[in-house]
Structure formats: C-alpha cells, structure tokens
Design a protein around this motif. Structure first.
Motif, PDB file in Angstrom:
ATOM      1  N   LYS A 107       0.822  -1.207   0.000  1.00  0.00           N
ATOM      2  CA  LYS A 107       0.000   0.000   0.000  1.00  0.00           C
ATOM      3  C   LYS A 107       0.859   1.261   0.000  1.00  0.00           C
ATOM      4  O   LYS A 107       1.772   1.405   0.813  1.00  0.00           O
ATOM      5  CB  LYS A 107      -0.931   0.009   1.216  1.00  0.00           C
ATOM      6  CG  LYS A 107      -2.008  -1.048   1.151  1.00  0.00           C
ATOM      7  CD  LYS A 107      -2.839  -0.979   2.409  1.00  0.00           C
ATOM      8  CE  LYS A 107      -3.978  -1.987   2.386  1.00  0.00           C
ATOM      9  NZ  LYS A 107      -4.662  -1.980   3.694  1.00  0.00           N
ATOM     10  N   TYR A 108       0.497   2.163  -0.893  1.00  0.00           N
ATOM     11  CA  TYR A 108       1.190   3.436  -1.079  1.00  0.00           C
ATOM     12  C   TYR A 108       0.276   4.535  -0.536  1.00  0.00           C
ATOM     13  O   TYR A 108      -0.892   4.647  -0.922  1.00  0.00           O
ATOM     14  CB  TYR A 108       1.443   3.614  -2.579  1.00  0.00           C
ATOM     15  CG  TYR A 108       1.988   4.953  -3.012  1.00  0.00           C
ATOM     16  CD1 TYR A 108       3.355   5.132  -3.197  1.00  0.00           C
ATOM     17  CD2 TYR A 108       1.125   6.008  -3.294  1.00  0.00           C
ATOM     18  CE1 TYR A 108       3.846   6.357  -3.648  1.00  0.00           C
ATOM     19  CE2 TYR A 108       1.619   7.233  -3.732  1.00  0.00           C
ATOM     20  CZ  TYR A 108       2.978   7.402  -3.900  1.00  0.00           C
ATOM     21  OH  TYR A 108       3.465   8.604  -4.339  1.00  0.00           O
ATOM     22  N   SER A 109       0.800   5.345   0.359  1.00  0.00           N
ATOM     23  CA  SER A 109      -0.012   6.368   1.019  1.00  0.00           C
ATOM     24  C   SER A 109      -0.201   7.591   0.124  1.00  0.00           C
ATOM     25  O   SER A 109       0.780   8.124  -0.399  1.00  0.00           O
ATOM     26  CB  SER A 109       0.716   6.754   2.308  1.00  0.00           C
ATOM     27  OG  SER A 109       0.204   7.938   2.817  1.00  0.00           O
ATOM     28  N   ALA A 152       2.074  13.052  -8.440  1.00  0.00           N
ATOM     29  CA  ALA A 152       1.204  13.797  -7.525  1.00  0.00           C
ATOM     30  C   ALA A 152       1.815  13.944  -6.135  1.00  0.00           C
ATOM     31  O   ALA A 152       1.235  14.589  -5.274  1.00  0.00           O
ATOM     32  CB  ALA A 152      -0.153  13.098  -7.422  1.00  0.00           C
ATOM     33  N   CYS A 153       2.986  13.340  -5.916  1.00  0.00           N
ATOM     34  CA  CYS A 153       3.596  13.397  -4.578  1.00  0.00           C
ATOM     35  C   CYS A 153       4.824  14.305  -4.595  1.00  0.00           C
ATOM     36  O   CYS A 153       5.640  14.238  -5.511  1.00  0.00           O
ATOM     37  CB  CYS A 153       4.001  12.001  -4.108  1.00  0.00           C
ATOM     38  SG  CYS A 153       4.691  12.017  -2.443  1.00  0.00           S
ATOM     39  N   ASP A 154       4.928  15.157  -3.583  1.00  0.00           N
ATOM     40  CA  ASP A 154       6.075  16.076  -3.542  1.00  0.00           C
ATOM     41  C   ASP A 154       7.220  15.547  -2.675  1.00  0.00           C
ATOM     42  O   ASP A 154       8.176  16.268  -2.419  1.00  0.00           O
ATOM     43  CB  ASP A 154       5.620  17.458  -3.047  1.00  0.00           C
ATOM     44  CG  ASP A 154       5.033  17.405  -1.636  1.00  0.00           C
ATOM     45  OD1 ASP A 154       5.044  16.315  -1.020  1.00  0.00           O
ATOM     46  OD2 ASP A 154       4.575  18.454  -1.142  1.00  0.00           O
ATOM     47  N   CYS A 155       7.129  14.302  -2.221  1.00  0.00           N
ATOM     48  CA  CYS A 155       8.210  13.804  -1.348  1.00  0.00           C
ATOM     49  C   CYS A 155       9.457  13.476  -2.176  1.00  0.00           C
ATOM     50  O   CYS A 155       9.378  13.276  -3.386  1.00  0.00           O
ATOM     51  CB  CYS A 155       7.742  12.631  -0.502  1.00  0.00           C
ATOM     52  SG  CYS A 155       8.073  10.998  -1.186  1.00  0.00           S
ATOM     53  N   ARG A 156      10.588  13.412  -1.498  1.00  0.00           N
ATOM     54  CA  ARG A 156      11.836  13.215  -2.228  1.00  0.00           C
ATOM     55  C   ARG A 156      11.958  11.815  -2.818  1.00  0.00           C
ATOM     56  O   ARG A 156      12.596  11.610  -3.832  1.00  0.00           O
ATOM     57  CB  ARG A 156      13.037  13.509  -1.328  1.00  0.00           C
ATOM     58  CG  ARG A 156      13.385  14.996  -1.344  1.00  0.00           C
ATOM     59  CD  ARG A 156      14.379  15.311  -0.294  1.00  0.00           C
ATOM     60  NE  ARG A 156      13.795  14.967   0.997  1.00  0.00           N
ATOM     61  CZ  ARG A 156      14.492  14.512   2.025  1.00  0.00           C
ATOM     62  NH1 ARG A 156      15.782  14.319   1.922  1.00  0.00           N
ATOM     63  NH2 ARG A 156      13.895  14.248   3.165  1.00  0.00           N
ATOM     64  N   VAL A 157      11.321  10.853  -2.168  1.00  0.00           N
ATOM     65  CA  VAL A 157      11.382   9.476  -2.681  1.00  0.00           C
ATOM     66  C   VAL A 157      10.719   9.435  -4.068  1.00  0.00           C
ATOM     67  O   VAL A 157      11.293   8.905  -5.029  1.00  0.00           O
ATOM     68  CB  VAL A 157      10.684   8.502  -1.709  1.00  0.00           C
ATOM     69  CG1 VAL A 157      10.760   7.078  -2.216  1.00  0.00           C
ATOM     70  CG2 VAL A 157      11.280   8.608  -0.310  1.00  0.00           C
ATOM     71  N   CYS A 158       9.538  10.025  -4.159  1.00  0.00           N
ATOM     72  CA  CYS A 158       8.780   9.990  -5.419  1.00  0.00           C
ATOM     73  C   CYS A 158       9.354  10.919  -6.476  1.00  0.00           C
ATOM     74  O   CYS A 158       9.049  10.787  -7.662  1.00  0.00           O
ATOM     75  CB  CYS A 158       7.319  10.345  -5.172  1.00  0.00           C
ATOM     76  SG  CYS A 158       6.505   9.174  -4.097  1.00  0.00           S
ATOM     77  N   ASN A 159      10.175  11.885  -6.058  1.00  0.00           N
ATOM     78  CA  ASN A 159      10.773  12.800  -7.025  1.00  0.00           C
ATOM     79  C   ASN A 159      12.166  12.355  -7.452  1.00  0.00           C
ATOM     80  O   ASN A 159      12.896  13.119  -8.073  1.00  0.00           O
ATOM     81  CB  ASN A 159      10.806  14.217  -6.450  1.00  0.00           C
ATOM     82  CG  ASN A 159       9.446  14.872  -6.586  1.00  0.00           C
ATOM     83  OD1 ASN A 159       9.106  15.366  -7.654  1.00  0.00           O
ATOM     84  ND2 ASN A 159       8.655  14.821  -5.537  1.00  0.00           N
ATOM     85  N   ALA A 170       9.543   4.258   2.821  1.00  0.00           N
ATOM     86  CA  ALA A 170      10.150   5.582   3.035  1.00  0.00           C
ATOM     87  C   ALA A 170       9.183   6.679   2.581  1.00  0.00           C
ATOM     88  O   ALA A 170       9.042   7.714   3.240  1.00  0.00           O
ATOM     89  CB  ALA A 170      11.477   5.685   2.292  1.00  0.00           C
ATOM     90  N   HIS A 171       8.523   6.451   1.449  1.00  0.00           N
ATOM     91  CA  HIS A 171       7.512   7.422   0.988  1.00  0.00           C
ATOM     92  C   HIS A 171       6.371   7.542   2.011  1.00  0.00           C
ATOM     93  O   HIS A 171       5.961   8.652   2.362  1.00  0.00           O
ATOM     94  CB  HIS A 171       6.957   7.026  -0.386  1.00  0.00           C
ATOM     95  CG  HIS A 171       5.563   7.504  -0.611  1.00  0.00           C
ATOM     96  ND1 HIS A 171       5.279   8.775  -1.072  1.00  0.00           N
ATOM     97  CD2 HIS A 171       4.360   6.917  -0.357  1.00  0.00           C
ATOM     98  CE1 HIS A 171       3.969   8.938  -1.113  1.00  0.00           C
ATOM     99  NE2 HIS A 171       3.380   7.825  -0.686  1.00  0.00           N
ATOM    100  N   ASN A 172       5.840   6.395   2.461  1.00  0.00           N
ATOM    101  CA  ASN A 172       4.725   6.427   3.429  1.00  0.00           C
ATOM    102  C   ASN A 172       5.114   7.217   4.679  1.00  0.00           C
ATOM    103  O   ASN A 172       4.317   7.996   5.202  1.00  0.00           O
ATOM    104  CB  ASN A 172       4.317   5.002   3.834  1.00  0.00           C
ATOM    105  CG  ASN A 172       3.581   4.262   2.723  1.00  0.00           C
ATOM    106  OD1 ASN A 172       3.182   4.856   1.731  1.00  0.00           O
ATOM    107  ND2 ASN A 172       3.411   2.957   2.896  1.00  0.00           N
TER     108      ASN A 172
HETATM  109 ZN   LIG Z   1       6.188  10.276  -2.167  1.00  0.00          ZN
END
Ligand SMILES: [Zn+2]
Length: 416
Positions: free
Chosen positions: A302-304, A320-327, A353-355
């Motif tokens: 599951k991805y938050s 759609a995610c601004d976190c560093r993992v997703c970027n 890490a993203h969650n």
């Molecule tokens: Zn993220």
C-alpha cells in the motif's frame, strides 16, 4: 539531561522542543518504529526484508538512498526490547546484541537521531511475562527490562507497563494499573542510571480511568511525578486505533488530568498511533507518537496518498507526490519494479520511506501552523483534511466546535 520547552500554542495544540543531552527534537513528532535487530548479523544490518531497507535509509547506505539525505525521516525513532526476540534468536545472539549499544555498531555509528527504547510491555505480557528465543525464556521484570533498554544506548526510556485491554474486567484493569505503578516507582528509584529522559506510562480511555492511573503512581512514588519523570506516555490505545473518537477522548482526558495536577509542562507521548488520528490528537494536546504503520502498509503493497488514503502500489501516481522518494527517478523505477534484479525489499522499502515521508510532512505542516499561533488556521487545516472523509467529517467538525471555540456558525449535522 532532558527538557521540554513549549515554543508556540494554538488552542490546545502546541509546538515544542524536546532537548535530551545534545539532541533536539521538534514536536509534534512521529517516532517511526525501527527493528534494529531482526535476527541477523551486522553485515546485513541485522536482518532482512523491508526492515533492512528502512535501516539502510536510516544509515545512509548510498545504494539505497542514491546518495540522498533522508535523515529528516528519522530524527527520532522508536524501538523495543521486545523486538530483540522477534525472529526467534538464540541466547548467545541476544547477549551479543546487548553487548553493544546501537550507536556502537559500525553500521549505525552515524545515526544521530533520538532513540526511544520501549520496555515492550505489550508483547511481554502477551508472552506471559517474558521474552522467548529458540533456546531460552527470560522472565522480565522492571529491573531486567531497564537493564536491557539501557544496553541499547537510548535517549528515552519508559517503565515496564501492563497495558489494559478493552475486554478486561474492572478488577483486571485495576490490577494491571497497580503493577504498572509499582514498576514506575522502581524505575524512578534507578533514574540516576539513565543519562537521557525517563517517561512514565499511564493507561486509560477516559477521565476516571486516567485519574485512577495517576493516583496509583502518585501513591507509589516518594516524590512528585515531574521530579521523577521527564514525560508521560499514554498506552493501551492500540486495540482502539481505528476508533478516532475513543482516541481523541483518551488523549484529551489525559491532557486535562495532567493540567489539573500541574503536569502540563511534561510532553505527552501516545503509544502506537499514527495516520488520520494524528492531527486530531495534536489538536487536543498530544506531543509525540510512534507507529510502524508506514512499514506495515508498505509490506502489504500500500502506497499512502494522504494520512487518510492508500492505493495499491501499481496504481500510485508519483507525479502527484512532492516527497523526495517519489521525485527521485531511482526510487520511481524501483517502486514501478522497472529495474533488473530487484528484490521485493527494494521495491517495498522505497514505498515505506515514501509512506513515512507523507506522515512526517503532515506533522511538519502542522508544526508550522501552530507556530503561527492561529487557532482558526488549525481548525481550517482539520476541516480541509476531513472534508472528503465520510463518517469522520462530522466528528471532526464537532471536535472543532466543542474544543476549539466555535469555528462554525452552527453546530450540527448540516456538515455531515
Ligand atoms: Zn512520495
């Protein structure tokens, strides 16, 4: 040495600085649960699976972080002596683990966050009062629990507690509270052995239970609670974790009991809770939390997308995610399973890490709002967070109206 300074307030929500020796933590704060010892050896960061990948993030392993810095996810972490035996180790390995503090192991020597070492009361109680390995069974009492906690080199320790369960009869609850209070008194006698902070556990879901829990501790102690302890930790809420209304009442009542007794300057930690309840619990005065939900959700694929919602990882929209993992293209490729020779732990470790980043981001935003000291903004934040949450929304609006000055013109079901 430990101190807690409140730097801003908005209604009952507060922003603080927890200082323990030379480490400082901004509150409200979430301590992610880390299993430092997963049954393995140092070369494998003690264990495998997603637990290992999370520790590789924490320990700045370049192959996992891609050379990026993720220390802000781990400014304070929670671990437990009960997790030492999660993987059925032999006694020799237990002794080996306890022979060096966490930061004395080469792989964790750069870790500079706070370590909150739980006494593992819940698991120990479940196992009939002890810790079990492949070839040993150890009875754990307050002294043994503290010895083991101190062996980890922690910044925060807490007394061995006996969590209550929603199904416990009155007598059983009382007996557990008495045992917890007796342990707290023994723990306080040894406080000069602790270089960091000592937290006191209390248990209860509502006012009368919490009053009783504090009364029992006060009766056992030879000094006032704020002289013996640096913080209060509220336990027994995990079986109720999906009932936000119960959680808010418990934290809010605990806070009021603390205020009445003059313990309001102590930080209030809530055991085992995170996610959508967190902003509401901050709004009624909680200062910190711990949880493994970021990790368990990842293990379940599951991805938050917010504190409220998760999607299966193959439906995640990383744009759609601004976190560093997703970027980071490296982690995107991992989470999409586009790289050769990927282990499940690599895919799900990045998701974990993203969650965690999502939860930490929400608390960071909340800290900024509190710093502005504007209760309306805090109420507006809660309103916005709850607006798409059926069932939850009515309760949030009620809380805003009742506890945070009437923010809306009318109370009532028109918002539901
Ligand atoms: Zn993220």
């Amino acid at each position: 040495m430990a101190s807690f300074e409140i730097v801003a307030e908005a209604g009952e929500a507060r922003r603080g600085q927890l200082q323990i020796n030379d480490r400082t933590l901004e509150t409200p704060h979430l301590f992610p649960v880390i299993n430092f010892y997963g049954g393995g050896n140092e070369g494998a960061l003690f264990g495998g699976g997603v637990h290992r990948t999370v520790k590789e993030f924490l320990a700045h392993d370049n192959e996992v972080t891609g050379g990026k810095e993720y220390s802000d996810l781990f400014r304070g972490v929670m671990t437990s002596i009960a997790s030492l035996t999660d993987y059925g180790i032999r006694e020799k390995k237990l002794e080996w683990y306890l022979g060096n503090e966490i930061r004395e192991w080469e792989c964790f020597s750069d870790y500079d966050g706070m370590i909150f070492a739980d006494s593992g009361g819940y698991k120990i109680l479940e196992q009939g009062g002890g810790l079990e390995g492949e070839d040993f069974e150890k009875e754990i009492d307050q002294d043994k629990a503290l010895d083991m906690q101190l062996d980890l080199g922690p910044d925060i320790v807490v007394n061995l507690d006996h969590p209550i369960h929603p199904d416990d009869e009155f007598e059983e609850r009382l007996e557990k509270m008495e045992q917890t209070a007796a342990n707290a008194a023994r723990f306080a006698e040894r406080r000069e052995e602790v270089e960091g902070a000592c937290y006191l556990t209390v248990h209860g879901y509502y006012d009368a239970m919490l009053e009783r829990s504090f009364d029992l501790v006060e009766a056992e102690l030879s000094e006032p609670i704020p002289e013996a302890f640096d913080g209060i930790a509220l336990g027994s809420l995990v079986p109720r974790k999906d009932n936000v209304e119960v959680l808010v009442e418990a934290v809010s009542d605990c806070k009021h009991v603390m205020q009445q007794r003059g313990y309001d300057d102590l930080p209030l930690h809530v055991f085992g809770i995170s996610g959508k309840a967190m902003p509401l619990l901050v709004a009624v005065g909680a200062d910190s939390f711990d949880s493994a939900s970021y990790l368990h959700q990842a293990i379940n694929g599951k991805y938050s997308v917010s504190l409220f919602d998760y999607v299966p990882i193959d439906e995640a929209d990383f744009d759609a995610c601004d976190c560093r993992v997703c970027n980071d293209d490296f982690h995107r490729a991992r989470m999409r399973n586009e790289m050769d020779d990927l282990y499940q732990k690599d895919i799900l470790g990045s998701v974990a890490a993203h969650n965690l980043a999502i939860q930490q981001r929400e608390l960071r935003q909340f800290r900024q709002l509190i710093a502005e000291g504007d209760q309306d903004q805090v109420a507006g934040y809660l309103e916005e967070a709850a607006k798409d949450q059926k069932g939850f929304r009515k309760f949030v609006y009620q809380l805003i109206n009742e506890r945070m000055n009437p923010y809306f013109e009318e109370t009532d079901t028109t918002y539901a």
